[in-house]
Motif scaffolding. Structure first.
Motif, PDB file in Angstrom:
ATOM      1  N   SER A   1      -5.450 -32.441  20.660  1.00  0.00           N
ATOM      2  CA  SER A   1      -4.886 -33.740  21.071  1.00  0.00           C
ATOM      3  C   SER A   1      -5.787 -34.917  20.738  1.00  0.00           C
ATOM      4  O   SER A   1      -5.404 -36.061  20.960  1.00  0.00           O
TER       5      SER A   1
ATOM      6  N   THR B   1      -4.469 -38.005  18.681  1.00  0.00           N
ATOM      7  CA  THR B   1      -3.709 -38.994  19.446  1.00  0.00           C
ATOM      8  C   THR B   1      -4.612 -39.734  20.425  1.00  0.00           C
ATOM      9  O   THR B   1      -4.631 -40.969  20.465  1.00  0.00           O
TER      10      THR B   1
ATOM     11  N   ARG C   1      -2.385 -43.333  30.943  1.00  0.00           N
ATOM     12  CA  ARG C   1      -1.408 -42.676  30.069  1.00  0.00           C
ATOM     13  C   ARG C   1      -1.142 -43.526  28.825  1.00  0.00           C
ATOM     14  O   ARG C   1      -1.168 -43.017  27.702  1.00  0.00           O
ATOM     15  N   THR C   2      -0.927 -44.836  28.997  1.00  0.00           N
ATOM     16  CA  THR C   2      -0.613 -45.665  27.818  1.00  0.00           C
ATOM     17  C   THR C   2      -1.847 -45.818  26.917  1.00  0.00           C
ATOM     18  O   THR C   2      -1.740 -45.720  25.697  1.00  0.00           O
TER      19      THR C   2
ATOM     20  N   SER D   1      -4.135 -43.666  26.526  1.00  0.00           N
ATOM     21  CA  SER D   1      -4.272 -42.371  25.847  1.00  0.00           C
ATOM     22  C   SER D   1      -3.280 -42.279  24.703  1.00  0.00           C
ATOM     23  O   SER D   1      -3.634 -41.881  23.589  1.00  0.00           O
ATOM     24  N   ASP D   2      -2.041 -42.640  24.966  1.00  0.00           N
ATOM     25  CA  ASP D   2      -1.012 -42.582  23.911  1.00  0.00           C
ATOM     26  C   ASP D   2      -1.368 -43.511  22.756  1.00  0.00           C
ATOM     27  O   ASP D   2      -1.046 -43.233  21.603  1.00  0.00           O
ATOM     28  N   GLU D   3      -2.031 -44.623  23.079  1.00  0.00           N
ATOM     29  CA  GLU D   3      -2.396 -45.592  22.032  1.00  0.00           C
ATOM     30  C   GLU D   3      -3.758 -45.277  21.415  1.00  0.00           C
ATOM     31  O   GLU D   3      -4.229 -45.981  20.527  1.00  0.00           O
TER      32      GLU D   3
END
Ligand code: ADP
Length: 293
Positions: free
Chosen positions: A71, A74, A239-240, A242-244
């Motif tokens: 992961s 990402t 969360r955001t 991490s996603d970015e």
């Protein structure tokens, strides 16, 4: 000289062309991050631990050993970056103040998913031994979830300072985490302690909501007789970010949804730093230091 250069090439694993077969420079401390099962935030903890230690002035490497489901591309925003090889060595990605390497930038992750043990073993050893880490204070290793082959390979290949077990507060997650802790014990790896992730939620009203029953992992750490290393809240910004692919934003209240997350991540980094320092001294990897304030 590390043991990695003595490890035979696993059958079925093809070396990456152009790479020299050399041993790695060792980090002063090697800290593995494991979990009993997937989805509890193990990689999130590994990434933010690496960044937290780097923010304390340490030279930190992060190895994505989650060969079957990497992961880091990402979480660190590596998607548009190329993996380069220089003088026969993989060059880690220098991002967010750390150096990171992941199998996700070397092979199609869908192909790695079906690798059998020996192939994953060879890939792990190649990532460890053929990366140009330079001088590292800490190497953080993000393990695959559960109690599989890679942890065994790692234990055979590297002298670890210790392992951190990540768990969510629910009872079922704890049962799996206990199994992971026992596995580390059987492999002769000291458990530095337990981190509780998704511990509680801070609402817009500023109140804490214990969605999964905060405190379960702390009790489990007590039962295992290992330190509790901190609780990380459920946090939309985490969360955001991490996603970015931008963990640095988790350490700034302006981009972390307030003070709670940076404070929790820094406290976790401090606790793990402290436990790793004493474990390294016990293992003869470091000399005790006296700090006069
Ligand atoms: P694992 O490595 O255990 O499989 P990940 O670290 O990949 O889990 O996390 C799984 C998902 O949950 C990711 O989308 C991550 O951003 C999110 N996540 C992890 N911890 C938290 C948290 N404390 N608050 C909000 N989202 C989280």
């Amino acid at each position: 000289m590390s043991k990695t250069d003595q490890t035979p090439q696993a059958p079925g694993h093809r070396p990456i062309p152009g790479l020299a077969q050399e041993s790695p420079p060792l980090a002063s401390r090697i800290i593995a991050v494991g979990a009993g099962k997937g989805g509890v935030g193990k990689s999130t903890v590994a990434v933010n631990l690496a960044v937290a230690l780097a923010r304390k002035g340490r030279a930190v490497g992060l190895l994505d050993a989650d060969i079957y489901g990497p992961s880091l591309p990402t979480l660190l925003g590596l998607d548009s970056m190329e993996q380069t090889v220089l003088a026969g060595k993989l060059q880690p990605h220098a991002v967010h103040g750390i150096k990171a390497i992941t199998i996700g930038k070397l092979v199609d992750p869908d192909k790695a998913l079906i690798w059998r043990g020996p192939m994953a073993h060879g890939a792990f050893n190649q990532l460890v031994g053929q990366t140009d880490w330079g001088e590292l204070d800490d190497l953080v290793i993000d393990l695959p979830p559960g109690t599989g082959d890679i942890a065994l390979t790692m234990a055979q290949t590297l002298k670890l300072t210790g392992a951190v077990v990540v768990c969510t507060p629910q009872r079922v997650a704890q049962d799996d985490a206990v199994r992971a802790a026992r596995m580390f014990g059987q492999l002769g790896i000291e458990v530095l302690g337990v981190v509780e992730n998704m511990s509680y939620f801070v609402g817009d009203d500023g109140k804490e909501y214990d969605i999964f029953g905060k405190g379960g992992a702390e009790q489990m750490a007590g039962r295992l007789g290992v330190p509790f290393l901190g609780a990380i809240p459920i946090n939309t910004a985490l969360r955001t970010n991490s996603d970015e692919g931008d963990p640095t934003r988790n350490f700034d209240p302006a981009t972390a949804g307030g003070e709670a997350l940076p404070r929790a991540l820094e406290a976790m980094g401090d606790a793990i730093d402290r436990e790793a320092a004493t474990a390294a001294v016990r293992a003869g990897q470091a000399k005790p230091t006296l700090r006069v304030t």
